[in-house]
Design a protein around this motif. Structure first.
Motif, PDB file in Angstrom:
ATOM      1  N   ARG A  18      27.831  79.024  38.028  1.00  0.00           N
ATOM      2  CA  ARG A  18      27.789  78.324  39.303  1.00  0.00           C
ATOM      3  C   ARG A  18      26.494  77.530  39.393  1.00  0.00           C
ATOM      4  O   ARG A  18      25.399  78.096  39.305  1.00  0.00           O
ATOM      5  CB  ARG A  18      27.886  79.284  40.488  1.00  0.00           C
ATOM      6  CG  ARG A  18      28.061  78.540  41.810  1.00  0.00           C
ATOM      7  CD  ARG A  18      28.269  79.442  42.998  1.00  0.00           C
ATOM      8  NE  ARG A  18      27.021  79.976  43.518  1.00  0.00           N
ATOM      9  CZ  ARG A  18      26.853  80.370  44.781  1.00  0.00           C
ATOM     10  NH1 ARG A  18      27.853  80.290  45.631  1.00  0.00           N
ATOM     11  NH2 ARG A  18      25.699  80.860  45.167  1.00  0.00           N
ATOM     12  N   SER A  20      23.974  75.035  41.610  1.00  0.00           N
ATOM     13  CA  SER A  20      23.590  74.779  42.993  1.00  0.00           C
ATOM     14  C   SER A  20      22.732  73.519  43.054  1.00  0.00           C
ATOM     15  O   SER A  20      21.992  73.221  42.114  1.00  0.00           O
ATOM     16  CB  SER A  20      22.792  75.953  43.569  1.00  0.00           C
ATOM     17  OG  SER A  20      23.539  77.144  43.544  1.00  0.00           O
ATOM     18  N   TYR A  82      27.582  73.279  45.775  1.00  0.00           N
ATOM     19  CA  TYR A  82      27.773  74.146  44.630  1.00  0.00           C
ATOM     20  C   TYR A  82      28.855  73.585  43.715  1.00  0.00           C
ATOM     21  O   TYR A  82      29.751  72.869  44.158  1.00  0.00           O
ATOM     22  CB  TYR A  82      28.200  75.542  45.083  1.00  0.00           C
ATOM     23  CG  TYR A  82      27.268  76.194  46.054  1.00  0.00           C
ATOM     24  CD1 TYR A  82      27.526  76.151  47.419  1.00  0.00           C
ATOM     25  CD2 TYR A  82      26.119  76.842  45.623  1.00  0.00           C
ATOM     26  CE1 TYR A  82      26.669  76.750  48.328  1.00  0.00           C
ATOM     27  CE2 TYR A  82      25.253  77.445  46.521  1.00  0.00           C
ATOM     28  CZ  TYR A  82      25.531  77.401  47.871  1.00  0.00           C
ATOM     29  OH  TYR A  82      24.671  77.989  48.762  1.00  0.00           O
TER      30      TYR A  82
END
Length: 126
Positions: A18, A20, A82
């Motif tokens: 993930r 960001s 994100y």
């Protein structure tokens, strides 16, 4: 606009990461005026728009190459976008950049032309 990415790394094929991106310094605008996006660039290859989200209404759009595997989302209160990447493939290896602008491109491929971009974060899939 300042954009700071994080979350890159190395992962095996089929894994997840993930990314960001925290946005700041909007000047007279606010976060929800912008489209926030991700594009990537691998060595020797052209930039490829990956995904984008409207900072206001949250509508999203994706490149065909990542549909069903990647999800873009945001937390407006944190000025953060994100990119959840699942089912990663070696061909996803690239430096991923967060980008922003106030105009809506006609295709996700154009997000790499956004005026504001971060320094990028490396994603390596083996």
């Amino acid at each position: 606009v300042q954009l700071v990415e994080s979350g890159g790394g190395s992962v095996q094929a089929g894994g997840s990461l993930r990314l960001s991106c925290v946005a700041s310094r909007f000047g007279s605008c606010t976060y929800n005026w912008y489209d926030l996006s991700w594009f990537r660039q691998a060595p020797g290859k052209e930039r490829e728009g990956v995904a984008a989200i409207d900072g206001g209404d949250g509508s999203t759009y994706y490149a065909d190459s990542v549909k069903g595997r990647f999800t873009i989302s945001q937390e407006n209160a944190k000025n953060t976008v994100y990119l959840q990447m699942n089912g990663l493939k070696p061909e996803d290896s690239a430096k991923y950049y967060c980008a922003a602008d106030v105009w809506r491109p006609s295709a996700v491929s154009l997000v790499s032309y956004f005026s504001y971009r971060g320094q990028g974060t490396q994603v390596t899939v083996s």
